[in-house]
Scaffold this motif. Structure first.
Motif, short mmCIF file in Angstrom:
data_model
loop_
_atom_site.label_atom_id
_atom_site.label_comp_id
_atom_site.label_asym_id
_atom_site.label_seq_id
_atom_site.Cartn_x
_atom_site.Cartn_y
_atom_site.Cartn_z
N ALA A 25 6.40 -2.01 3.14
CA ALA A 25 6.44 -0.92 2.16
C ALA A 25 5.04 -0.42 1.83
O ALA A 25 4.80 0.79 1.75
CB ALA A 25 7.16 -1.38 0.90
N ASN A 26 4.10 -1.34 1.66
CA ASN A 26 2.72 -0.95 1.37
C ASN A 26 2.10 -0.19 2.54
O ASN A 26 1.39 0.79 2.35
CB ASN A 26 1.86 -2.17 1.02
N TYR A 27 2.37 -0.65 3.75
CA TYR A 27 1.85 0.03 4.94
C TYR A 27 2.41 1.44 5.05
O TYR A 27 1.68 2.39 5.30
CB TYR A 27 2.17 -0.77 6.20
N ILE A 28 3.73 1.57 4.85
CA ILE A 28 4.36 2.89 4.94
C ILE A 28 3.80 3.81 3.86
O ILE A 28 3.50 4.98 4.12
CB ILE A 28 5.89 2.76 4.84
N GLU A 29 3.64 3.29 2.65
CA GLU A 29 3.10 4.11 1.56
C GLU A 29 1.68 4.58 1.89
O GLU A 29 1.34 5.74 1.68
CB GLU A 29 3.11 3.31 0.27
N LYS A 30 0.87 3.68 2.43
CA LYS A 30 -0.51 4.04 2.81
C LYS A 30 -0.49 5.09 3.92
O LYS A 30 -1.21 6.09 3.87
CB LYS A 30 -1.27 2.80 3.27
N MET A 82 1.91 7.21 4.68
CA MET A 82 2.39 8.49 4.16
C MET A 82 1.30 9.20 3.36
O MET A 82 1.14 10.41 3.47
CB MET A 82 3.63 8.27 3.29
N GLY A 83 0.56 8.45 2.58
CA GLY A 83 -0.53 9.03 1.81
C GLY A 83 -1.60 9.64 2.69
O GLY A 83 -2.09 10.75 2.43
N ARG A 106 -0.11 12.76 4.34
CA ARG A 106 -0.01 13.83 3.34
C ARG A 106 -1.37 14.46 3.11
O ARG A 106 -1.49 15.69 3.06
CB ARG A 106 0.56 13.26 2.03
N GLU A 130 11.69 12.96 -7.54
CA GLU A 130 11.99 11.68 -6.89
C GLU A 130 13.26 11.77 -6.05
O GLU A 130 13.31 11.26 -4.93
CB GLU A 130 12.12 10.57 -7.93
N ASP A 154 13.45 11.27 -2.04
CA ASP A 154 14.35 10.29 -1.44
C ASP A 154 15.25 10.94 -0.39
O ASP A 154 15.43 10.42 0.71
CB ASP A 154 15.23 9.62 -2.50
N TYR A 203 13.28 11.88 2.71
CA TYR A 203 12.96 10.70 3.51
C TYR A 203 14.16 10.28 4.35
O TYR A 203 14.04 10.04 5.55
CB TYR A 203 12.53 9.55 2.59
#
Length: 103
Positions: free
Chosen positions: A10-15, A17-18, A21, A67, A71, A74
């Motif tokens: 989850a952290n990797y995906i969030e990073k 995506m950031g 973006r 949100e 969702d 995604y």
């Protein structure tokens, strides 16, 4: 162990995506214009003389809607990616259900 792996993913995906973006924001003039428009509208909204309670309701509504939209986007994007990869023959079309922890 599974929860730790989920958190890492989850952290990797969030990073990821950031970073993606940010690249899009920096490279697309239309998105830059939209971001400028949003900044302007946020300034106008902040300057409105409305009671705190009403402002909180509006803020909560906007946040919840954003949100939900994120969702749904995604999920749609993942579905499109899976469909594309399947059509390209890069994914096996197995009839086995996936076990997904959606908590």
């Amino acid at each position: 162990m599974e929860n730790k792996n989920e958190a890492v993913i989850a952290n990797y995906i969030e990073k990821m995506m950031g970073e993606r973006r940010q690249k899009i924001f920096e490279s697309d003039e239309y998105i830059q214009q939209d971001n400028g428009d949003l900044d302007y509208l946020e300034e106008r909204y902040s300057s409105l003389k409305i009671p705190y309670v009403i402002r909180r309701v509006v803020d909560d509504y906007i946040e919840s809607r954003d949100e939900r939209y994120a969702d749904m986007s995604y999920v749609a994007g993942m579905g499109d990616a899976i469909s594309l990869l399947t059509k390209m023959g890069m994914l096996n079309n197995q009839e086995q259900p996936l076990s997904i922890n959606a908590e």
